[in-house]
Design an enzyme around this catalytic site. Structure first.
Site, PDB file in Angstrom:
ATOM      1  N   ASP A 223      -0.631   5.582   0.348  1.00 42.34           N
ATOM      2  CA  ASP A 223       0.824   5.535   0.243  1.00 42.34           C
ATOM      3  C   ASP A 223       1.208   4.708  -0.987  1.00 42.34           C
ATOM      4  O   ASP A 223       2.027   5.110  -1.826  1.00 42.34           O
ATOM      5  CB  ASP A 223       1.355   4.886   1.534  1.00 42.34           C
ATOM      6  CG  ASP A 223       2.843   5.074   1.725  1.00 42.34           C
ATOM      7  OD1 ASP A 223       3.476   5.717   0.871  1.00 42.34           O
ATOM      8  OD2 ASP A 223       3.371   4.574   2.730  1.00 42.34           O
TER       9      ASP A 223
ATOM     10  N   ASP B 274       2.144   6.154  -5.093  1.00 40.87           N
ATOM     11  CA  ASP B 274       3.439   5.844  -5.716  1.00 40.87           C
ATOM     12  C   ASP B 274       3.242   5.106  -7.029  1.00 40.87           C
ATOM     13  O   ASP B 274       3.960   5.339  -8.008  1.00 40.87           O
ATOM     14  CB  ASP B 274       4.290   4.968  -4.777  1.00 40.87           C
ATOM     15  CG  ASP B 274       5.167   5.823  -3.872  1.00 40.87           C
ATOM     16  OD1 ASP B 274       4.912   7.037  -3.781  1.00 40.87           O
ATOM     17  OD2 ASP B 274       6.104   5.278  -3.261  1.00 40.87           O
TER      18      ASP B 274
ATOM     19  N   LYS C  70     -11.108  -1.346   1.662  1.00 43.48           N
ATOM     20  CA  LYS C  70     -11.318  -2.791   1.577  1.00 43.48           C
ATOM     21  C   LYS C  70     -12.514  -3.135   2.464  1.00 43.48           C
ATOM     22  O   LYS C  70     -12.389  -3.844   3.471  1.00 43.48           O
ATOM     23  CB  LYS C  70     -10.054  -3.532   2.042  1.00 43.48           C
ATOM     24  CG  LYS C  70      -8.876  -3.395   1.096  1.00 43.48           C
ATOM     25  CD  LYS C  70      -8.936  -4.353  -0.070  1.00 43.48           C
ATOM     26  CE  LYS C  70      -8.665  -5.760   0.376  1.00 43.48           C
ATOM     27  NZ  LYS C  70      -8.836  -6.722  -0.766  1.00 43.48           N
TER      28      LYS C  70
ATOM     29  N   ASP D 101      -7.563  -3.054  -3.862  1.00 47.47           N
ATOM     30  CA  ASP D 101      -6.747  -3.955  -4.695  1.00 47.47           C
ATOM     31  C   ASP D 101      -7.188  -3.874  -6.153  1.00 47.47           C
ATOM     32  O   ASP D 101      -6.350  -3.824  -7.071  1.00 47.47           O
ATOM     33  CB  ASP D 101      -6.793  -5.404  -4.169  1.00 47.47           C
ATOM     34  CG  ASP D 101      -8.206  -5.909  -3.893  1.00 47.47           C
ATOM     35  OD1 ASP D 101      -9.149  -5.084  -3.806  1.00 47.47           O
ATOM     36  OD2 ASP D 101      -8.386  -7.133  -3.759  1.00 47.47           O
TER      37      ASP D 101
ATOM     38  N   TYR E 115      -0.796   3.792  10.330  1.00 42.94           N
ATOM     39  CA  TYR E 115       0.531   4.292  10.705  1.00 42.94           C
ATOM     40  C   TYR E 115       0.513   4.963  12.083  1.00 42.94           C
ATOM     41  O   TYR E 115       1.556   5.277  12.635  1.00 42.94           O
ATOM     42  CB  TYR E 115       1.062   5.289   9.665  1.00 42.94           C
ATOM     43  CG  TYR E 115       1.346   4.671   8.311  1.00 42.94           C
ATOM     44  CD1 TYR E 115       1.548   3.299   8.180  1.00 42.94           C
ATOM     45  CD2 TYR E 115       1.427   5.452   7.176  1.00 42.94           C
ATOM     46  CE1 TYR E 115       1.803   2.728   6.952  1.00 42.94           C
ATOM     47  CE2 TYR E 115       1.686   4.890   5.939  1.00 42.94           C
ATOM     48  CZ  TYR E 115       1.869   3.526   5.823  1.00 42.94           C
ATOM     49  OH  TYR E 115       2.125   2.970   4.597  1.00 42.94           O
TER      50      TYR E 115
END
Ligand code: NAD
Length: 368
Positions: A249, A253, A192, A225, A142
């Protein structure tokens, strides 16, 4: 010794309504537990823009940097939707996070037994769930450069850059290990590393911090993942999860919804420790200003109240009092007290925001 200091920024919409209940609870701890705070209150978001033409006045920012902890309600609302981006209510919150350098975002996902039916997962998978996601908040994709939309040949290309320095990974890893020591002493780091160099570095640094300074904490690594799958398959296998800004992020959630209502979710954002060992800290509910119910006495104050419980634990080293407050919330829910967002069972009449505050204060009294 002076009292610990708190800056309260109720903000907009339901922010002031839920914060009123938190202030009653703060007063309760002062009166009944000899735990008084020096509390100052100020404006952030749309209400600050209305008064000062900016969503966060410099004086408020200066106060936030001085106090032991900041407690924020919520910012924003339709009235401010057409403002220039630079003065939107959310910019006030972003400025606080940036100037306080709050790099570690703590999002607990805790499922109170009485609310297990609200989860989209089966009750036995979530009942008793208590995990903590630590998301790196000030770096990563970001913020990384280069970023932008560029011309390339005869078409455009959108670019964002995932970038982490060793020190950025080191400090967020430390905050996760410190947290784990106050909980069940287990950290799972997610990245990852199979396809991203930044993930390889992340894994190496987290492992090194653990081996050097936290050998007592159990550390595992998981691809993000797979982490997402495991969160919905068997979330209780985790204690603390530490991950980068982007994966955090999404994963936080995802974990949040394991527990049901938005009105129940607290958060903390922590920075580097001050000279007294306390980290710079901002506590706030995950939800926004809920303009659809603002001013109607319908808001659930529990997310904001549990954010104050996090402040007791992580800023003021009052773990027992934090547990007392969390137990009071749990008792009230077990007794069937519900705000409108928690309705589902037949024949339950919702209580107001104040009614929920009253019930939690009564449960606190009963805990003495
Ligand atoms: P929201 O979280 O405000 O509301 C989403 C839904 O959840 C609404 O139906 C709302 O009524 C309900 N809800 C939220 N909190 C609740 C509570 N405590 N009790 C009962 N019901 C609750 O999100 P939104 O509608 O997308 O955004 C509204 C405004 O809030 C926007 O201006 C947005 O930019 C802002 N916002 C601020 C923050 C923040 O201050 N950290 C976070 C998210 C959104």
């Amino acid at each position: 010794m002076s009292n610990p200091s708190l800056l309260i920024l109720p903000g907009d919409g339901i922010g002031p309504e839920v914060m009123t209940e938190v202030k009653r609870i703060i007063d309760w701890f002062g009166a009944k537990r000899d735990l008084a705070f020096d509390v100052e209150e100020d404006l952030v978001g749309g209400c600050a823009y209305d008064k000062h033409g900016t969503p966060l006045h410099d004086d408020t920012m200066a106060k936030a940097l001085q106090v032991d902890a900041v407690l924020l309600g919520a910012v924003g609302g339709p009235k401010y939707d057409n403002l220039d981006f630079s003065v939107k209510p959310e910019r006030g919150l972003l400025r606080l996070r940036k100037e306080m350098d709050l790099f570690s975002n703590l999002r607990p996902a805790q499922c109170f037994d009485a609310l297990a039916d609200f989860s989209s997962l089966k009750k036995d998978i979530v009942a008793g769930l208590d995990i903590m996601i630590v998301r790196e908040l000030t770096s990563g994709v970001y913020f990384g450069e280069p970023r932008g939309i560029f011309e390339e040949g005869n078409e455009r290309v959108g670019i964002n850059t995932q970038r982490y320095t060793e020190s950025e990974i080191d400090r967020v890893a430390r905050s996760a290990f410190e947290l784990a020591r106050r909980r069940n002493n287990k950290v799972c780091s997610m990245e990852k590393a199979n396809v991203m160099e930044s993930g390889i570095l992340w894994r190496e640094v987290v492992q090194k911090v653990r081996d050097t300074d936290y050998p007592d904490v159990e550390l595992t690594h998981m691809y993000a993942d797979n982490g997402a799958m495991q969160l919905v398959r068997a979330p209780k296998q985790f204690d603390v999860i530490v991950t980068d800004n982007l994966f955090g992020d999404i994963l936080s959630d995802c974990a949040a919804m394991l527990t049901g209502s938005l009105g129940m979710l607290p958060s903390a954002s922590l920075g580097a420790p001050n000279a007294d060992g306390r980290p710079k800290a901002l506590y706030e509910p995950v939800h926004g200003s809920a303009p659809d119910i603002a001013g109607q006495g319908k808001a659930n104050p529990i997310a904001c109240i549990l954010s104050f419980a996090m402040a007791l634990r992580y800023s003021f080293d009052q773990g027992e009092e934090a547990a007392r407050l969390e137990a009071a919330v749990e008792k009230v829910l077990a007794d069937g007290v519900r705000t409108a967002d928690l309705l589902g069972e037949e024949g339950v009449t919702p209580v107001s925001t104040t009614g929920m505050g009253d019930a939690i204060l009564a449960a606190l009294d009963a805990s003495l």
